[in-house]
Structures are given as structure tokens and as C-alpha cells.
Scaffold this motif. Structure first.
Motif, PDB file in Angstrom:
ATOM      1  N   LEU A 141      70.899   3.423  69.232  1.00  0.00           N
ATOM      2  CA  LEU A 141      72.036   2.563  68.915  1.00  0.00           C
ATOM      3  C   LEU A 141      72.598   2.900  67.536  1.00  0.00           C
ATOM      4  CD1 LEU A 141      73.776   0.187  69.788  1.00  0.00           C
ATOM      5  CD2 LEU A 141      72.130  -1.321  68.691  1.00  0.00           C
ATOM      6  N   LEU A 142      71.733   3.157  66.571  1.00  0.00           N
ATOM      7  CA  LEU A 142      72.180   3.534  65.235  1.00  0.00           C
ATOM      8  C   LEU A 142      72.924   4.863  65.258  1.00  0.00           C
ATOM      9  CD1 LEU A 142      72.140   2.960  62.178  1.00  0.00           C
ATOM     10  CD2 LEU A 142      70.002   4.246  62.096  1.00  0.00           C
ATOM     11  N   ILE A 143      72.420   5.819  66.011  1.00  0.00           N
ATOM     12  CA  ILE A 143      73.084   7.121  66.126  1.00  0.00           C
ATOM     13  C   ILE A 143      74.448   6.968  66.789  1.00  0.00           C
ATOM     14  CG2 ILE A 143      72.941   9.376  67.246  1.00  0.00           C
ATOM     15  CD1 ILE A 143      69.889   9.210  66.775  1.00  0.00           C
ATOM     16  N   CYS A 144      74.521   6.155  67.828  1.00  0.00           N
ATOM     17  CA  CYS A 144      75.789   5.926  68.523  1.00  0.00           C
ATOM     18  C   CYS A 144      76.783   5.218  67.610  1.00  0.00           C
ATOM     19  CB  CYS A 144      75.540   5.117  69.783  1.00  0.00           C
ATOM     20  SG  CYS A 144      77.029   4.829  70.749  1.00  0.00           S
ATOM     21  N   ALA A 145      76.322   4.225  66.880  1.00  0.00           N
ATOM     22  CA  ALA A 145      77.214   3.483  65.981  1.00  0.00           C
ATOM     23  C   ALA A 145      77.726   4.382  64.865  1.00  0.00           C
ATOM     24  CB  ALA A 145      76.481   2.276  65.403  1.00  0.00           C
ATOM     25  N   SER A 146      76.871   5.250  64.319  1.00  0.00           N
ATOM     26  CA  SER A 146      77.340   6.145  63.265  1.00  0.00           C
ATOM     27  C   SER A 146      78.351   7.150  63.810  1.00  0.00           C
ATOM     28  CB  SER A 146      76.165   6.854  62.603  1.00  0.00           C
ATOM     29  OG  SER A 146      75.520   7.700  63.528  1.00  0.00           O
ATOM     30  N   GLY A 147      78.179   7.574  65.073  1.00  0.00           N
ATOM     31  CA  GLY A 147      79.161   8.476  65.688  1.00  0.00           C
ATOM     32  C   GLY A 147      80.500   7.793  65.897  1.00  0.00           C
ATOM     33  N   VAL A 148      80.471   6.546  66.331  1.00  0.00           N
ATOM     34  CA  VAL A 148      81.725   5.791  66.500  1.00  0.00           C
ATOM     35  C   VAL A 148      82.401   5.599  65.150  1.00  0.00           C
ATOM     36  CG1 VAL A 148      82.671   3.529  67.129  1.00  0.00           C
ATOM     37  CG2 VAL A 148      81.013   4.654  68.619  1.00  0.00           C
ATOM     38  N   TYR A 149      81.618   5.277  64.129  1.00  0.00           N
ATOM     39  CA  TYR A 149      82.184   5.112  62.786  1.00  0.00           C
ATOM     40  C   TYR A 149      82.823   6.414  62.302  1.00  0.00           C
ATOM     41  CZ  TYR A 149      82.533   4.482  57.773  1.00  0.00           C
ATOM     42  OH  TYR A 149      82.998   4.431  56.497  1.00  0.00           O
ATOM     43  N   ALA A 150      82.136   7.531  62.489  1.00  0.00           N
ATOM     44  CA  ALA A 150      82.674   8.824  62.051  1.00  0.00           C
ATOM     45  C   ALA A 150      83.962   9.159  62.807  1.00  0.00           C
ATOM     46  CB  ALA A 150      81.633   9.916  62.260  1.00  0.00           C
TER      47      ALA A 150
END
Length: 78
Positions: free
Chosen positions: A12-21
Motif C-alpha cells: 500500500l505504501l509503494i502504491c501510494a508513493s507511485g500515485v503521489y509521484a
């Protein structure tokens, strides 16, 4: 239960950081900032510095005026 939450938190953290980027890249493409060493960049930085200084001075004058009103109201005794 705690192990499952931890195992799901990492993806979830990896996915959220990708969405943020992705959103950050989209925003920066639509709203480019001027280069800081260009004439426009220096002008904008100077205007921002002047506006910040004016806000600080106005705030301090408001505090001083309030203190003077308070001193006049109480006759200089507090």
C-alpha cells in the motif's frame, strides 16, 4: 492479524508513493516554475521577498498599535 496488516502496509505504501509521484509529475508539467536563474525567476523571487517583508512589518505594526491602545486604555499601568 498484526502480520497481515504489516504485509499489506508495504504494498500500500509503494502504491501510494507511485500515485503521489504520478500526480506530482502531472502537476509540474501543467504548472512549470520559471528557472531560478532566469530574469523572470529572479524577479519573482524578489517580489516574493518584498511581499514577505511587507507582511512581517504590517504584522509587527499591528502588534505595536494594539500594545499602544492597551497602554492608553490602562494609563500605562499593567
Amino acid at each position: 492479524m498484526r502480520d497481515i496488516v504489516l504485509a499489506l502496509a508495504v504494498p500500500l505504501l509503494i502504491c501510494a508513493s507511485g500515485v503521489y509521484a504520478a500526480c506530482d509529475g502531472w502537476w509540474r508539467r501543467r504548472h512549470p516554475a520559471p528557472a531560478p536563474h532566469s530574469h523572470a525567476g529572479r524577479r519573482l523571487a524578489a517580489e516574493r521577498a518584498v511581499a514577505d517583508a511587507e507582511a512581517i512589518v504590517a504584522d509587527r505594526y499591528a502588534i505595536l498599535a494594539e500594545a499602544e491602545r492597551s497602554a492608553a486604555r490602562f494609563g500605562g499601568q499593567q
